[in-house]
Design a protein around this motif. Structure first.
Motif, short mmCIF file in Angstrom:
data_model
loop_
_atom_site.label_atom_id
_atom_site.label_comp_id
_atom_site.label_asym_id
_atom_site.label_seq_id
_atom_site.Cartn_x
_atom_site.Cartn_y
_atom_site.Cartn_z
N GLY A 130 5.29 -6.44 -4.83
CA GLY A 130 4.96 -5.13 -5.37
C GLY A 130 6.16 -4.30 -5.75
N ASN A 139 0.81 -1.22 0.00
CA ASN A 139 0.00 0.00 0.00
C ASN A 139 0.84 1.27 0.00
OD1 ASN A 139 0.74 -0.67 2.74
ND2 ASN A 139 -0.64 0.98 3.39
N ASP A 186 1.09 0.39 -12.75
CA ASP A 186 -0.33 0.48 -12.40
C ASP A 186 -0.92 1.79 -12.87
OD1 ASP A 186 -0.54 -2.04 -10.79
OD2 ASP A 186 1.00 -1.02 -9.62
N LYS A 212 5.66 -10.33 -7.65
CA LYS A 212 4.20 -10.36 -7.57
C LYS A 212 3.71 -11.02 -6.28
CE LYS A 212 2.96 -8.79 -11.75
NZ LYS A 212 1.97 -7.71 -11.98
N GLU A 213 4.49 -11.98 -5.80
CA GLU A 213 4.12 -12.68 -4.57
C GLU A 213 5.38 -12.98 -3.77
OE1 GLU A 213 1.86 -16.18 -5.51
OE2 GLU A 213 0.43 -15.10 -6.76
N PRO A 239 -3.26 3.32 -8.18
CA PRO A 239 -3.46 2.34 -7.10
C PRO A 239 -2.15 1.59 -6.78
CG PRO A 239 -4.27 1.46 -9.18
CD PRO A 239 -3.87 2.88 -9.45
N ALA A 242 -1.37 -4.87 -7.18
CA ALA A 242 -2.21 -5.97 -6.70
C ALA A 242 -1.32 -7.21 -6.55
CB ALA A 242 -3.34 -6.24 -7.68
#
Length: 638
Positions: A280, A34, A123, A240-241, A208, A211
């Motif tokens: 991210g 975030n 993004d 990404k993860e 944003p 994700a």
């Protein structure tokens, strides 16, 4: 390894505390998804995206104002010389407790693949339009690239400091073409810094966070890669993860190889190691990959302890196929090995280049190279010269034609390996017309933005096709043409600039194949074909191109001891498209006679000239025309 030491005006935050200590890595763990924003800047050529990137680096405290040379994000010499961005660059901007990853992208049509890769990890984007030029052809192409990726688009009008601009007109263009409301458009000057300070706040507000999934095992996407001669392939990745750190054991999904991570890091005008990259975050990865082919763009990396059958790979990237091909040869044959190393090294850093070995009787060993466009080809040659000190000969660029072979089993099996459709990359592979049912040529959709009053002049440069015309505003038009690619890559843009006094912008994209009447234009000198000068052309343009090639060859080939005939013909036939003759050098026998033409002197002179004529005829039959390497270089370079 050289670690760049950066000093700041303001008191450094914890993020910077270890930059000056090369033995320590930066800790990014506090930047949860975030608190991350991944964004890019896209625009038409020369609308100021690299200048804006430099201002954002200043705003985030990465550099002092005026501390570095201009256009920091354009690192290559060819980028600085031409004022264009060729290779996408990345920079990490810490700002107000956020981690902002900026990706600066190219603006020219030939480097659309770089834009597409960059958008895959963004993004959102800053969509830049210059106030003095308004929306241009590549602006439209870049907008739709971003729109199709479903990323947030922040519209920005740049160069507000210039005199005589009409901002309302530019806003109308952006409203008509992209449905932007004037109150949502930012108005700045990247050069003077006007209103730039609000850009990063708007990025945090509008774009944003990525994700991603923090708690899952590692899964990362390679979105670009390049080759370092000392450290091997360096992959640019987005996590990404999960998390990736030094010492992690990872696997590549498609390559199915296991690696141990040697280093991960971020880019801040240089490579800076970090302790880990988290979900991210964007950075680089070094893990003993031996070649750039192991770090393929679109590859999925995952934790080696995770069973492969549980991994859903990323969609990856559509492989962009070359649109034109050219032969590449050393200017001097002795330079082949050095050039071979240079070409292979540079190709590792440009995955859109396709290289296959080639040879020529006149030019020796070389390569057939596939490029995305004429500028891409010119930049590749410039980088060979600037970065590897290699001067090369590039043959006339040709496109990939295709041909449907007649539905005859004997013809297809014996001559074409059973294929029903064949590719024609150069004139030497042109098939016998009796074996072919139809030829096809690649087409492109061309977007041209011009002043309304120049519509007639633009239509005059290509009369074989009608353009779709739409209005951008009261003074500018958008033309969409469907043209043969072979016509576009030669001198179409030069003619367009000439008839519009440089006021037109131009962009194109592939649009399938159409049936065409093609021939092989054969160039011969004294009856001997010179394959390097032969071309596949449309029959309607063959005569014009033949005359131009014959004229240029006549200018480049020096006079010989015998007559030289240059001829352009259709294939192997006798049908001439254009021809010329270079007269032989003559010896002045009057010197031997000392001006005494009486008492048989004239007869002796005529006898000498007769002997000379017969000798030259024999030389013409058995002698080779001396064509300097420079002639190939000069004739083929344009």
């Amino acid at each position: 390894m050289l670690i760049r030491v950066i000093r700041f005006n303001r008191r450094p935050r914890r993020f910077f505390s270890s930059i000056t200590d090369p033995t320590r890595s930066i800790d990014l763990s506090s930047f949860t998804p975030n608190k991350i924003r991944n964004f890019g800047i896209v625009a038409h050529v020369d609308h100021g995206k690299s200048t804006l990137a430099d201002r954002l680096l200043e705003l985030a405290g990465v550099i002092r104002k005026g501390e570095k040379e201009k256009l920091l994000m354009d690192a290559l010499q060819v980028e600085k010389e031409r004022g264009i961005t060729v290779k996408a660059q990345t920079a990490v901007l810490p700002y107000k407790g956020y981690l902002l990853n900026l990706i600066d992208t190219p603006g020219h049509a030939d480097f659309t693949e770089e834009v597409s890769r960059s958008l895959a990890v963004c993004d959102g984007i800053l969509f830049l339009v210059a106030a003095n030029q308004g929306v241009q052809a590549q602006s439209i192409a870049n907008f739709w690239l971003a729109f199709e990726r479903n990323v947030t688009i922040i519209p920005v009008i740049n160069k507000m400091d210039l005199q005589g601009i009409n901002v309302n007109q530019v806003e109308t263009q952006m409203k008509n073409l992209f449905d932007f409301n004037p109150d949502e458009i930012l108005r700045i000057s990247a050069k003077s810094g006007l209103n730039v300070e609000g850009i990063l706040d708007k990025v945090i507000e509008k774009i944003p966070p990525p994700a991603v999934v923090q708690s899952a095992p590692l899964k990362a996407l390679i979105y670009d890669s390049y080759f370092d001669r000392f450290r091997g392939a360096i992959a640019l990745i987005m996590v990404k993860e999960g998390e990736i750190r030094k010492g992690s054991k990872i696997r590549s999904f498609h390559g199915d190889r296991e690696y141990e991570v040697q280093e991960v890091g971020i880019n801040r005008l240089g490579m800076i190691p970090v302790s880990s990259l988290f979900s991210g975050q964007v950075g680089y990865l070094i893990c003993n990959m031996k070649s750039a082919s192991e770090a393929k763009v679109g590859e999925t990396l995952f934790d080696s302890s995770t069973p492969k059958d549980t991994i859903a790979p990323f969609e990856g990237f559509r492989k962009v196929q070359p649109t034109l091909f050219a032969g590449l040869f050393p200017l001097e044959t002795s330079e082949y090995e050095n050039l071979k190393q240079a070409v292979e090294s540079l190709a590792l850093n440009d995955s859109s280049v396709v290289i296959t070995p080639d040879s020529s009787r006149a030019l020796g060993l070389g390569w057939k190279v596939g490029f995305l466009g004429v500028l891409h080809m010119e930049v590749f040659a410039s980088r060979l010269e600037q970065e590897y000190d290699s001067t090369v000969i590039l043959t006339q660029p040709s496109v990939e034609f295709r041909a449907t072979v007649k539905d005859n089993e004997t013809i297809r099996k014996k001559r074409f390996g059973g294929e029903g459709e064949i590719r024609i990359l150069d004139a030497s592979k042109f098939p016998n017309e009796g074996d072919i049912e139809k030829f096809m040529e690649p087409m492109v959709k061309v977007r041209i933005v011009i002043p309304s009053e120049m519509l007639g002049q633009v239509h005059s440069i290509y009369t074989e096709s009608r353009a779709e015309i739409s209005s951008i505003d009261e003074s500018r038009l958008l033309l969409i043409w469907r043209l043969p690619l072979a016509e576009v890559i030669t001198d179409f843009f030069e003619r367009l600039k000439r008839v519009t006094s440089g006021m037109a912008s131009f962009d194109y994209e592939a649009d399938g194949y159409d049936e065409a009447n093609l021939i092989k234009m054969t160039l011969s000198i004294n009856g001997k074909e010179i394959p390097e000068f032969s071309q596949v052309v449309r029959s309607s343009t063959a005569t014009e191109k033949a005359k131009r090639m014959v004229r240029r060859l006549r200018e480049e080939i020096p006079r010989q001891q015998f007559e030289v005939t240059i001829k352009a013909s259709v294939g192997d036939s006798k049908k001439s498209l254009a021809s010329t003759v270079i007269a032989p050098m003559k010896r002045d026998f009057t010197q031997l006679l000392k001006g005494n033409f009486g008492k048989g002197g004239k007869e002796r002179l005529n006898k000498k000239l007769g002997h000379q004529k017969k000798g030259k005829e024999r030389m013409k039959q058995i002698g080779n025309v001396q064509i300097p390497k420079e002639a190939f270089f000069n004739v083929l370079k344009n």
